[in-house]
Design a protein around this motif. Structure first.
Motif, short mmCIF file in Angstrom:
data_model
loop_
_atom_site.label_atom_id
_atom_site.label_comp_id
_atom_site.label_asym_id
_atom_site.label_seq_id
_atom_site.Cartn_x
_atom_site.Cartn_y
_atom_site.Cartn_z
N LYS A 116 0.82 -1.21 0.00
CA LYS A 116 0.00 0.00 0.00
C LYS A 116 0.86 1.26 0.00
N LYS A 117 1.87 1.27 0.86
CA LYS A 117 2.72 2.45 1.00
C LYS A 117 3.50 2.72 -0.27
N LEU A 118 4.07 1.67 -0.88
CA LEU A 118 4.88 1.87 -2.07
C LEU A 118 4.02 2.34 -3.25
N ALA A 119 2.83 1.78 -3.41
CA ALA A 119 1.95 2.22 -4.50
C ALA A 119 1.60 3.70 -4.36
N ALA A 140 0.48 3.86 -9.89
CA ALA A 140 0.61 2.48 -9.44
C ALA A 140 -0.64 2.09 -8.67
N VAL A 141 -0.99 0.81 -8.74
CA VAL A 141 -2.08 0.26 -7.95
C VAL A 141 -1.53 -0.89 -7.12
N ASP A 142 -2.22 -1.20 -6.03
CA ASP A 142 -1.76 -2.26 -5.15
C ASP A 142 -2.74 -3.42 -5.17
N LEU A 143 -2.26 -4.58 -4.74
CA LEU A 143 -3.07 -5.78 -4.67
C LEU A 143 -2.61 -6.60 -3.48
N HIS A 144 -3.50 -6.74 -2.49
CA HIS A 144 -3.14 -7.48 -1.27
C HIS A 144 -4.41 -7.85 -0.52
N GLY A 145 -4.27 -8.61 0.54
CA GLY A 145 -5.40 -9.16 1.24
C GLY A 145 -6.26 -8.17 1.99
N ASN A 146 -5.76 -6.95 2.23
CA ASN A 146 -6.56 -5.97 2.95
C ASN A 146 -7.53 -5.21 2.06
N LEU A 148 2.01 -2.55 -10.88
CA LEU A 148 1.22 -3.25 -9.87
C LEU A 148 2.15 -3.59 -8.71
N VAL A 149 1.81 -3.13 -7.51
CA VAL A 149 2.58 -3.43 -6.31
C VAL A 149 1.77 -4.45 -5.51
N ALA A 150 2.34 -5.62 -5.26
CA ALA A 150 1.54 -6.71 -4.72
C ALA A 150 2.30 -7.51 -3.68
N THR A 151 1.52 -8.19 -2.86
CA THR A 151 2.08 -9.22 -1.98
C THR A 151 1.99 -10.55 -2.74
N ASP A 152 2.29 -11.64 -2.05
CA ASP A 152 2.29 -12.94 -2.72
C ASP A 152 0.90 -13.38 -3.15
N GLN A 201 -12.25 4.13 -11.19
CA GLN A 201 -10.93 4.64 -10.85
C GLN A 201 -10.22 3.67 -9.92
N PRO A 202 -8.93 3.38 -10.19
CA PRO A 202 -8.21 2.44 -9.33
C PRO A 202 -8.19 2.89 -7.88
N ALA A 203 -8.00 1.92 -6.99
CA ALA A 203 -8.07 2.21 -5.57
C ALA A 203 -6.93 3.09 -5.11
N SER A 204 -5.72 2.86 -5.60
CA SER A 204 -4.59 3.68 -5.19
C SER A 204 -4.37 4.75 -6.23
N SER A 205 -4.71 5.98 -5.92
CA SER A 205 -4.61 7.04 -6.91
C SER A 205 -4.07 8.33 -6.34
#
Length: 497
Positions: A266-269, A279-285, A306-310, A460-464
């Motif tokens: 989230k922070k990096l995106a 950038a947009v993020d993708l993770h469990g939260n 795309l900044v993501a966790t596993d 609109q993407p979530a991280s903007s």
């Protein structure tokens, strides 16, 4: 040269594949199709990106089209409410959507209906789809067991069952549920299992549910694709790492950056977006709506990073990802290979970069040895030629969106109660995507994502780059605490798969 028509597939399916530009089978498809189309149980092994999804989608739709025609000729309905005729089990909602994206066009060409079932969204639409009758059900184990327990469907009519990414389901602890589900499918049905490895109990599932399976293994599961080039960039400290990572994100092509934690993703995106690299993020939260919007923005090319966790290490197939960056090296080599597999897919090339701090040298050495990666660390600094070459052409600066202005808050007693939300949760009309949950139960609210003000326009993407806002574990904003010790509403924790 072998073609799909050589396997005797239905003409509409071959036509659909041709229209998609898919004319030559991949090795796993060439190896397995004769047996799967003949109705045999098959165990398919192959690394990520080897074409396993199409390998099982083709026999599924072909078998169901044949049995549907037989049913119609005998005066029976093609499909019945709440009684799917094929079941595909997979570990994550992202993978379920990816499988459906591959299978649905093929199914439609034969008059078949597919649907997906997974947690993180309201089940009402899933129940409606099941009641309307489906041929292929693509499901994650948790939500499927919920719906079975509520008697919204039965698996008594399932003719063919597919277990996809079985090893990942084992890693996530889903095997007990998988066994309970498999026990409810007919013993006489055909069963296909596709997995990169047979560890963590997958072999037990094979022995218990597959009858004399034919094994097809076209790639060594632990080997990276030959078209993938690996780089280990050693940096002096955390500041140098930040600059190098931001540079690697700034190219014009698609790239996926993997972090160890949800907070870091989230922070990096947000940081990249604030510096002119959307950038947009993708993770469990993230709630399901935010996940789908962000992935759609990345898939369409509206956002190139795309900044993501596993969570994105498997089941995320996006064409032409030219660079994967391990911002944080993963804990074990299988995760490294699956993360890296987001590039160099289907015979294309790609680069994989691991950014390494001095204290991570030993761990990275062990990681690459187990992953059979032949790459030596290169000491780099921001602006070095090695970094510049990996970046390629630098994308144009994109001015971050301005934060949405907050309406002035009224004083208590001025006609609006405090402690709650305005009706609609601050979302714009129509802002909740299809499949998003309307309430605040599992999975969170799809129309609101981390980092935003909940007043974005639709799509609109979530991280903007909006001003940050506190979020719960399910991706939605928390309700304020009541004046006299009341609790905010909602549950924490990541949404179910």
């Amino acid at each position: 040269m072998t073609t799909f028509a050589d396997f005797g597939l239905p003409t509409p399916v071959v036509r659909e594949l041709t229209e998609q530009g898919i004319t030559t089978p991949f090795p796993i498809q060439t190896a397995s199709l004769s047996d799967t189309l003949a109705g045999k149980d098959v165990l398919g092994r192959g690394r990520t990106g080897s074409g396993k999804t199409l390998a099982f989608s083709l026999p599924v739709v072909t078998r169901l089209a044949t049995s549907a025609a037989q049913a119609v000729s005998a005066g029976r309905p093609r499909r019945r409410p709440g009684r799917p005729r094929a079941l595909v089990l997979c570990p994550t909602r992202e993978l379920a959507n990816q499988i459906n994206a591959t299978m649905e066009p093929l199914a439609k060409s034969l008059g078949l209906v597919t649907t997906t079932v997974f947690g993180g969204v309201a089940q009402s639409r899933q129940v409606t789809a099941l009641n309307a009758g489906v041929d292929v059900l693509i499901a994650c184990p948790g939500r499927l067991e919920d719906l079975l327990g509520q008697k919204h469907l039965t698996l008594d009519d399932v003719e063919i069952t597919v277990l996809d990414e079985a090893d990942h389901m084992a890693d996530l602890g889903f095997l007990p549920g998988v066994k309970r589900i498999m026990d409810r499918t007919p013993v006489v049905g055909q069963r296909l299992l596709f997995s990169a490895t047979l560890d963590n109990g997958v072999d037990v599932v094979v022995r218990r549910y597959l009858k004399h399976p034919v094994t097809h293994s076209v790639d060594e599961a632990a080997a990276p694709p030959p078209q993938m080039t690996h780089h280990i960039l050693a940096v002096a400290d955390a500041d140098a790492k930040k600059d190098v990572v931001h540079a690697l994100a700034s190219g014009t092509g698609r790239r996926v950056l993997f972090t160890r934690t949800k907070h870091q993703a989230k922070k990096l995106a947000k940081q990249l977006t604030g510096e002119g690299v959307p950038a947009v993020d993708l993770h469990g939260n993230l709630g399901q709506g935010a996940r789908e919007r962000n992935l759609a923005a990345f898939s369409s090319g509206d956002v190139k990073v795309l900044v993501a966790t596993d969570i994105a290490a498997r089941g995320i197939h996006v064409d032409d990802v030219e660079l994967v960056v391990h911002v944080d090296p993963p804990a074990e080599h299988k995760a490294y290979l699956h993360r890296s597999g987001r590039t160099a897919r289907a015979g294309s090339g790609g680069d994989v970069v691991t950014v390494m701090l001095p204290e991570q040298r030993g761990d990275v050495r062990d990681l690459t040895r187990k992953a059979k990666i032949d790459a030596r660390p290169q000491q780099v600094a921001p602006g070095d030629a090695t970094v510049t070459a990996l970046v390629g052409e630098v994308a144009a600066y994109v001015t971050p969106a301005a934060p949405v202005a907050q309406a002035p808050q009224r004083r208590k007693g001025a006609g609006q109660p405090q402690g709650g939300r305005n009706q609609g949760g601050g979302r714009s009309p129509g802002g909740r995507p299809q499949g998003a949950q309307s309430g605040r139960s599992q999975g969170g609210q799809g129309g609101r994502s981390q980092g935003g003000q909940g007043q974005r326009s639709q799509g609109q993407p979530a991280s903007s780059g909006h001003a940050p806002q506190a979020v719960r574990g399910d991706g939605s904003a928390p309700a304020r605490r009541r004046r006299r010790g009341g609790r905010g509403r909602g549950q924490g924790g990541a949404p179910t798969a």
